[in-house]
Scaffold this motif. Structure first.
Motif, PDB file in Angstrom:
ATOM      1  N   UNK A 125       0.833  -1.212   0.000  1.00  5.28           N
ATOM      2  CA  UNK A 125       0.000   0.000   0.000  1.00  5.28           C
ATOM      3  C   UNK A 125       0.862   1.254   0.000  1.00  5.28           C
ATOM      4  N   UNK A 126       1.931   1.217   0.796  1.00  4.76           N
ATOM      5  CA  UNK A 126       2.839   2.364   0.855  1.00  4.76           C
ATOM      6  C   UNK A 126       3.507   2.590  -0.503  1.00  4.76           C
ATOM      7  N   UNK A 127       3.937   1.494  -1.137  1.00  3.27           N
ATOM      8  CA  UNK A 127       4.575   1.611  -2.450  1.00  3.27           C
ATOM      9  C   UNK A 127       3.613   2.147  -3.500  1.00  3.27           C
ATOM     10  N   UNK A 128       2.322   1.834  -3.329  1.00  2.00           N
ATOM     11  CA  UNK A 128       1.308   2.285  -4.291  1.00  2.00           C
ATOM     12  C   UNK A 128       0.801   3.694  -3.993  1.00  2.00           C
ATOM     13  N   UNK A 129       1.286   4.299  -2.909  1.00  2.00           N
ATOM     14  CA  UNK A 129       0.874   5.662  -2.571  1.00  2.00           C
ATOM     15  C   UNK A 129      -0.517   5.770  -1.991  1.00  2.00           C
ATOM     16  N   UNK A 130      -1.025   4.675  -1.414  1.00  2.00           N
ATOM     17  CA  UNK A 130      -2.372   4.683  -0.822  1.00  2.00           C
ATOM     18  C   UNK A 130      -2.343   5.317   0.571  1.00  2.00           C
ATOM     19  N   UNK A 131      -3.459   5.875   0.981  1.00  2.29           N
ATOM     20  CA  UNK A 131      -3.626   6.413   2.325  1.00  2.29           C
ATOM     21  C   UNK A 131      -4.290   5.352   3.197  1.00  2.29           C
ATOM     22  N   UNK A 132      -3.705   5.041   4.342  1.00  5.12           N
ATOM     23  CA  UNK A 132      -4.257   3.971   5.169  1.00  5.12           C
ATOM     24  C   UNK A 132      -3.805   4.129   6.614  1.00  5.12           C
ATOM     25  N   UNK A 133      -4.589   3.541   7.507  1.00  7.84           N
ATOM     26  CA  UNK A 133      -4.212   3.381   8.902  1.00  7.84           C
ATOM     27  C   UNK A 133      -3.886   1.911   9.134  1.00  7.84           C
ATOM     28  N   UNK A 134      -3.358   1.599  10.329  1.00  9.87           N
ATOM     29  CA  UNK A 134      -2.942   0.210  10.548  1.00  9.87           C
ATOM     30  C   UNK A 134      -2.759  -0.090  12.029  1.00  9.87           C
ATOM     31  N   UNK A 135      -2.797  -1.381  12.327  1.00 11.10           N
ATOM     32  CA  UNK A 135      -2.397  -1.924  13.623  1.00 11.10           C
ATOM     33  C   UNK A 135      -1.670  -3.220  13.319  1.00 11.10           C
ATOM     34  N   UNK A 136      -0.399  -3.309  13.704  1.00  6.81           N
ATOM     35  CA  UNK A 136       0.427  -4.480  13.392  1.00  6.81           C
ATOM     36  C   UNK A 136       1.217  -4.878  14.632  1.00  6.81           C
ATOM     37  N   UNK A 137       1.556  -6.154  14.747  1.00  3.73           N
ATOM     38  CA  UNK A 137       2.152  -6.683  15.967  1.00  3.73           C
ATOM     39  C   UNK A 137       3.660  -6.652  16.044  1.00  3.73           C
ATOM     40  N   UNK A 138       4.330  -5.918  15.182  1.00  4.65           N
ATOM     41  CA  UNK A 138       5.790  -5.813  15.233  1.00  4.65           C
ATOM     42  C   UNK A 138       6.204  -4.459  14.682  1.00  4.65           C
ATOM     43  N   UNK A 139       7.384  -4.027  15.070  1.00  6.17           N
ATOM     44  CA  UNK A 139       7.910  -2.781  14.523  1.00  6.17           C
ATOM     45  C   UNK A 139       8.381  -3.033  13.100  1.00  6.17           C
ATOM     46  N   UNK A 140       7.958  -2.209  12.163  1.00  8.10           N
ATOM     47  CA  UNK A 140       8.275  -2.403  10.752  1.00  8.10           C
ATOM     48  C   UNK A 140       9.186  -1.293  10.241  1.00  8.10           C
ATOM     49  N   UNK A 141      10.088  -1.666   9.372  1.00  9.75           N
ATOM     50  CA  UNK A 141      10.946  -0.672   8.733  1.00  9.75           C
ATOM     51  C   UNK A 141      10.089   0.268   7.895  1.00  9.75           C
ATOM     52  N   UNK A 142      10.291   1.555   8.068  1.00 10.60           N
ATOM     53  CA  UNK A 142       9.523   2.545   7.311  1.00 10.60           C
ATOM     54  C   UNK A 142       8.271   3.023   8.015  1.00 10.60           C
TER      55      UNK A 142
END
Length: 452
Positions: A125-142
């Protein structure tokens, strides 16, 4: 809005607190014990509690909502004060839904692969330039935080099946009311909450029933238990299976082959390729074409502690992984053996969670480390004390794993000494745990090996 967090230091809790603070909420919180990185991250935002402990006087009538973490007990003095004052009390999944009920909600469920699938979707989604919110269970690069809440029309949520709060015994992923759901697979877990496999499976039936009208669910087509569950479910949602893509492994690099085009990946293993197909299915539903998705996967490095490369040289790779349940162990070991078929594999795992340490559950591990050339199981003797469980010895572990050659350690210093004696020339080392191997510094251990 003024929101107070009871047990603000938890991984999900402190990230939600930061997300709401950034959204302009007035955020306060308490906890009886705080660890890094929660301390530094809360302090940076100016919302770190001044001192540890529970203070019912913090529960004032001007608080709009209290968010209750799993670490708190039902007799927590701040919880009792909030109940007495009639303040609305939410679990964190309830409050995430409250903040996202007008968004399109993608919820990733399943016994394994949730964090990786969620991470892949966010990366695409980030690569496609989409706008989004999120909840994820680990720290992610970027991504600065594990939770983001904004005015975006879409939210992607990692949907844990564990309990929502001390006073709300519903699994978290039941509360998000997905529009698009994923079930990555089903393998019995959390036996302290779901004492039978049938009871555990039932939670995924309920999850499908919570998917909203005109919604959809994508599920792993190679899982027979899951396939039957989905096919038997009568919920009026679209049900679509996903399966392995065409792929090849050449010189330690896995590539997905779509028509004439090859996409070389930084992740590997059939479990990760299935995770990728789950993510691709969702991204297709969100308007991202296959080429755009796979092109983004070329730069995807994986989530933290998911087959994370600690170090390598020309003849050795050293990985750490979050794997701790039988299905995760088997899949992770298979992934490394398949990727490097001509290297020996030393696989070391720590039994750490309540479920994995339970003697009634231990036989579920039978055969799951057989693909490793050398299998090692570690239990920190202090873990039995902390969890108030009856300890057991090497023979019990060997019998449960059905592996008489398995090595067993229950003292951190003995395990560390044994590992440091190994010659890893032409071998790979895989370290798997949801704990920390009794405090062994895995990065230092890796550096010692590679500098020998």
């Amino acid at each position: 809005m003024k929101v107070h967090f009871i047990a603000i230091g938890g991984s999900a809790m402190h990230n939600l607190a930061i997300a709401l603070h950034k959204k302009g909420f007035e955020v306060t919180g308490s906890d009886d014990v705080l660890f890094e990185p929660s301390i530094s991250r809360l302090a940076k935002q100016g919302i770190l509690p001044e001192q540890n402990g529970w203070y019912p006087e913090k529960i004032t009538n001007d608080i709009d909502a209290v968010i209750l973490g799993m670490h708190a007990r039902v007799d927590n003095p701040e919880l009792l004060a909030a109940q007495q004052k009639g303040i609305k009390i939410y679990s964190y999944p309830e409050y995430v839904y409250e903040q996202s009920k007008d968004k399109l909600r993608v919820v990733i469920g399943g016994s394994h692969g949730k964090t990786t699938i969620t991470s892949m979707i966010l990366h695409a989604l980030q690569a496609a330039g989409k706008q989004f919110d999120y909840l994820v269970g680990a720290q992610l690069e970027g991504f600065d935080t594990m939770v983001q809440l904004s005015d975006a029309p879409l939210i992607v949520i990692e949907g844990d099946e564990y309990l929502s709060s001390p006073i709300d015994r519903r699994p978290k992923f039941h509360l998000y009311k997905a529009n698009i759901g994923i079930i990555s697979g089903i393998a019995w877990d959390h036996i302290n909450v779901f004492p039978t496999f049938e009871n555990y499976i039932h939670q995924f039936e309920i999850f499908i029933q919570t998917i909203q009208p005109q919604g959809s669910v994508f599920y792993a087509g190679n899982d027979d238990v899951l396939k039957k569950l989905v096919e038997d479910n009568q919920s009026p949602v679209t049900k679509t299976a996903y399966n392995l893509p065409e792929y090849e492994v050449v010189n330690g690099i896995t590539s997905v082959n779509i028509g004439e085009k090859k996409y070389p990946l930084q992740v590997f293993g059939e479990h990760n390729l299935l995770n990728m197909e789950a993510a691709r299915s969702v991204c297709a539903a969100l308007g991202i074409a296959a080429d755009g998705f796979y092109s983004s996967m070329v730069t995807f490095k994986g989530a933290a502690r998911r087959l994370e490369l600690l170090g390598k040289n020309e003849v050795t790779n050293i990985y750490k992984d979050f794997a701790h349940s039988p299905s995760k162990l088997k899949a992770t070991i298979n992934a490394v053996k398949t990727q490097f078929p001509f290297r020996e594999l030393i696989a070391c795992m720590e039994l750490h969670t309540f479920s994995s340490l339970n003697k009634e559950f231990l036989s579920e591990y039978a055969g799951c480390m057989d693909e490793a050339d050398k299998a090692i199981v570690f239990i920190d003797a202090q873990t039995f004390v902390q969890k108030k469980m009856e300890p057991y010895d090497a023979e019990v572990v060997k019998a449960a794993f059905d592996n008489t050659d398995l090595l067993f350690f229950d003292q951190q210093q003995d395990l560390a000494a044994y590992l440091e004696q190994q010659d890893l020339t032409g071998k790979n080392l895989l370290l798997m745990s949801s704990g920390n191997f009794g405090g062994i510094n895995l990065n230092e251990l890796s550096t010692k090996f590679l500098n020998k």
